[in-house]
Write an enzyme that holds these catalytic residues in place. Structure first.
Site, mmCIF file in Angstrom:
data_model
loop_
_atom_site.group_PDB
_atom_site.id
_atom_site.type_symbol
_atom_site.label_atom_id
_atom_site.label_comp_id
_atom_site.label_asym_id
_atom_site.label_seq_id
_atom_site.Cartn_x
_atom_site.Cartn_y
_atom_site.Cartn_z
ATOM 1 N N GLU A 1 54.489 76.485 21.167
ATOM 2 C CA GLU A 1 53.320 76.356 22.042
ATOM 3 C C GLU A 1 53.400 75.187 23.021
ATOM 4 O O GLU A 1 52.824 75.254 24.119
ATOM 5 C CB GLU A 1 52.041 76.229 21.194
ATOM 6 C CG GLU A 1 51.560 77.542 20.599
ATOM 7 C CD GLU A 1 52.251 77.932 19.311
ATOM 8 O OE1 GLU A 1 51.844 78.923 18.689
ATOM 9 O OE2 GLU A 1 53.225 77.242 18.922
ATOM 10 N N GLU B 1 52.073 81.754 12.337
ATOM 11 C CA GLU B 1 50.813 81.299 11.744
ATOM 12 C C GLU B 1 50.199 82.385 10.853
ATOM 13 O O GLU B 1 49.626 82.078 9.810
ATOM 14 C CB GLU B 1 49.852 80.871 12.850
ATOM 15 C CG GLU B 1 50.320 79.575 13.521
ATOM 16 C CD GLU B 1 49.429 79.144 14.674
ATOM 17 O OE1 GLU B 1 48.827 78.063 14.571
ATOM 18 O OE2 GLU B 1 49.343 79.893 15.675
#
Length: 284
Positions: free
Chosen positions: A125, A105
């Protein structure tokens, strides 16, 4: 800067280096150091381009899981990636090793990305009962398309560097030291007068009718194959928001869904299991 993040300058290139063994995890000190370094580079009139790289065996390999369940400390990851993306000087992420979760990210917040040939990139995740909360659900579809983003985020499976190049997730591959390769790429970008290139401003490449059909099919697939997953349907909802909203609104939706996952008992159980497995491996 902090002890884990340092900034130096090589000509017009600001070199931001993360050194937080063993895997450069994105804990509070690293996040704070990165924000301070990027702000300092923006304010330095001699800096023309900002290059982010990591010491050790890997780029940022994800969040510091020990912080999960604790009160959030500013800057949260979403704020950091947005600040990086909104910078007015071109930024380059030089990746190697395992670029996972928050590490990817951060790279998505940069304007350009290169990766070592052996790099693996992913957003795992869901395996911890979460969704990417640092803008990954909003920026990844803008780069690689909705279907590829759904595959990467819902399965949590990383991809190899060559595939990342083919998808447009990275701009080039290298086969030498990150610092050497990064400086070479930085100088090339400067020579080309490369502009700031914000992923968040890219339109998600999808047709409305096709997107509706795709999300309907994937929602049914999740119900069939992952009926007990708390995070998978919320990942889908966050990615769907990327196709319907501008970046800032999509980030707000992502944050709300992330907090739902964070508060879920399933997330707590999966992270507890993660730590138990890691301890068992150490005891062998």
């Amino acid at each position: 800067m902090t002890a884990t993040v340092q900034m130096t300058r090589e000509g017009g290139v600001a070199l931001i280096r993360v050194d937080h063994p063993p895997v450069n995890a994105l804990g509070h000190a690293v996040r704070a150091g990165l924000l301070e370094a990027f702000v300092a580079a923006e304010q330095d009139k001699q800096v023309e381009l900002i290059m982010l790289y990591c010491a050790g065996k890997t780029f940022i390999a994800g969040a510091d899981i020990r912080e999960f369940g604790q009160p959030a400390q500013a800057p949260i990851l979403q704020e950091l990636t947005l600040a990086i993306e909104n910078g007015n000087k071109p930024s380059l992420a030089v990746m190697h090793g395992s670029v996972l979760g928050g590490g990817l990210e951060i790279a998505l917040g940069c304007h350009y990305r290169i990766a070592h040939l052996a790099t693996r990139l992913g957003l795992p995740e869901t395996r911890l009962g979460l969704l990417p909360g640092g803008g990954g659900t909003q920026r990844l579809p803008r780069l690689v398309g909705v279907e590829n983003a759904l595959d990467m985020i819902i399965t949590g499976e990383p991809i190899e560097a060559a595939q990342a190049l083919g998808l447009g997730l990275v701009d080039a591959l290298f086969d030498d030291e990150p610092l050497v390769a990064g400086l070479r790429q930085a100088r090339q970008l400067l020579a080309e007068h490369a502009p700031v290139r914000r992923v968040g401003q890219v339109q998600v490449p999808t047709d409305c009718a096709q997107a509706t059909a795709l999300f309907t099919a994937r929602r049914s697939e999740i119900c069939r194959t992952q009926p007990d997953s708390f995070s998978a349907p919320r990942c889908l909802a966050a990615i769907e928001a990327a196709t319907q909203m501008p970046l800032i609104e999509g980030l707000q939706r992502e944050r709300a869904l992330f907090l739902e996952c964070m508060a879920s008992p399933q997330r707590a159980t999966l992270i507890e299991d993660f730590f138990a497995r890691r301890q068992a491996a150490k005891n062998r």
